[in-house]
Design a protein around this motif. Structure first.
Motif: not given
Length: 514
Positions: A181-188, A80-93, A26-30
């Motif tokens: 940061v997005m890679l860490v999010l996708l991994a964990v 799925g909220r986690r799925r949308v977050l992961l898709i978004g994190a990949f697209a963000f990267g 969220c910090l990165i997004y902001s």
């Protein structure tokens, strides 16, 4: 014999580590909302954008975030909220890499647009996942406080991090820092975050998605340009277009069995009251703090660096309150915290009105600290109430509505309060003796204080800007009047919210079950 009340399970280490990951995302997004502020000169030198392209490079990210928040929040409820977050994190990267290595202004605009669409998945997904992670109300309040701190810090550290990177690297580095940061999010995230989706959500209605974009984007565009350029008739056209499509959007939602936005949420008085208090708080704070920054530099004559340093104590209050706001909510309860917040804010804006009128630096800084004491707990608590009073299967949609409301509140605060202050300034400057200035200089002095200060700096040493004190007093008067309007409105809002919450008869202990 009455059945025992089930106590919500306490969060463990996994949940708190998961919160850390969500907060950093969220910090990165902001941060991406403000990280480009200092990179603009380097981008201009490298890509040579036109004036219109430069405007879009700065604004397109925020526009896309605002436009897609509702869609992404509701999509999380469906697939799925986690799925949308992961898709978004990949697209963000991916979008961050494209932006970093853009060769033309057009490529950078397109990359920033994709970043905004991806970023729109992060705020509602992270907030709704917090609801799933923390079942205990006291822990959830603390978690939302930490999430809110990350969100606020992103906006504060964005220019700082951007400046440090620009000192040593190519301007594209301000985007490359997103990728680790997005890679860490996708991994964990698959191991730390629970998945949640509604079992009866239905398919996503693409027509509703297009209508929501046609509603939000013209309104945000018109409001932002009203703030930047002053009131013009064309801006009313943008607002009218957005409101027209908004009406069509609402009518379509009423007919659909699985709407994009569940309008039933707005039948809940507590949801509406929390949303209204949240929007109003952001409306006034964004407007007042914009004036504060201009006041420190244009009226008191501080350099940008000195103004930033003098503002550090109030920023520290905001940060501390973000981390400690849960204590207020847990001690007083959500409703009393929300009702007390506007009253404390009103005290702060009243003090700000006096300080602005008397042009007192210490008064301005003290008043901003009072505003922080009231603003942070009420914003974080209303955010929790907005999500907590919604059914669990609609938490993503409710989170998106909350974030979209914040976008509108901030833009409206800057535009409407800015328009009021400008009107007061121009009225105060009527009849001011501007002899010795040519027509262009006189117009600049009469329009804004920034124009008056810049004109004074351009005058030869032998000339005297006898009108400059009147210009500064006119700005201070406009700032003071806006604070008086804020004070009266916040007190009325507290009374209105008190009646709504009382009529709703909310069982605050029931919020923990969400």
């Amino acid at each position: 014999m009455a059945a025992p009340v089930e106590t919500p399970q306490h969060a463990g280490r996994r949940e708190w580590i998961g919160l850390s990951v969500l907060s950093i995302a969220c910090l990165i997004y902001s941060m991406d909302l403000s990280v480009l502020f200092l990179a603009v000169p380097a981008i201009v030198a490298d890509l040579d954008p036109s004036a219109a392209q430069l405007l879009w490079i700065n604004d397109i990210y925020g526009f896309m975030v605002a436009g897609f928040l509702m869609t992404m929040g509701t999509l999380g409820d469906r697939i799925g909220r986690r799925r949308v977050l992961l898709i978004g994190a990949f697209a963000f990267g991916v979008a961050s890499a494209l932006a970093a290595f853009s060769q033309t202004a057009g490529q950078l605009i397109a990359s920033r647009a994709l970043l905004g669409i991806a970023g729109a998945t992060i705020a509602p997904s992270t907030l709704s996942l917090i609801v799933n992670l923390f079942r205990n109300e006291a822990e959830r309040n603390r978690a939302i406080g930490i999430w809110g701190t990350a969100f606020a810090l992103g906006g504060l550290v964005g220019p700082l991090i951007g400046g440090l990177l620009l000192q040593y690297f190519h301007w594209g580095a301000v985007f490359l820092i997103n990728i680790p940061v997005m890679l860490v999010l996708l991994a964990v995230a698959p191991f730390l975050l629970p998945e949640y989706k509604s079992d009866d959500a239905g398919r996503l209605d693409l027509v509703s998605v297009l209508l929501s974009l046609a509603t939000v984007l013209p309104v945000i565009y018109g409001i932002k340009h009203m703030a930047a350029d002053g009131f013009e008739l064309i801006q009313l056209l943008y607002l009218a277009v957005g409101l027209f499509f908004g009406t069509v959007f609402i009518r379509r939602q009423k007919r659909l069995s699985h709407p994009l936005i569940d309008l039933a949420l707005f039948r809940n008085p507590a949801f509406n009251a929390s949303l209204l208090v949240n929007l109003a708080g952001i409306f006034f704070v964004f407007g007042v703090f914009l004036f504060q920054n201009l006041f420190l530099q244009l009226v008191l004559g501080l350099s940008p660096l000195r103004a930033a340093l003098w503002s550090a104590p109030s920023a520290l209050v905001f940060t501390i309150m973000s981390l400690q706001a849960y204590r207020f909510t847990n001690h007083f309860g959500p409703i009393r915290t929300v009702l007390g917040g506007p009253v404390v804010n009103a005290i702060g804006t009243a003090a700000m009105a006096v300080a602005a009128y008397s042009e007192s630096l210490l008064g301005i800084l003290g008043a901003s600290m009072i505003i922080g004491l009231g603003f942070v707990p009420v914003i974080l608590t209303t955010t929790g109430l907005i999500v907590g009073t919604a059914p669990p299967e609609r938490a993503g949609s409710a989170s998106a509505i909350s974030e979209t409301s914040a976008e509108f509140g901030g833009a409206l605060g800057v535009a409407l309060l800015g328009s009021l202050a400008t009107l007061v300034y121009r009225t105060a400057m009527n009849g001011t003796d501007l002899r010795g200035l040519n027509a262009q200089q006189a117009e600049a002095v009469s329009e804004t204080l920034a124009g008056a200060v810049e004109t004074a700096q351009q005058l030869p040493i032998s000339a005297s800007a006898i009108w400059l004190p009147a210009a500064k007093s006119g700005f201070a008067l406009g700032f003071s009047l806006c604070c008086i309007v804020a004070t009266a409105t916040l007190l009325l809002l507290a009374l209105l919210a008190r009646r709504v919450y009382a009529a709703a008869r909310i069982d605050e202990s029931a919020l923990a079950s969400h």
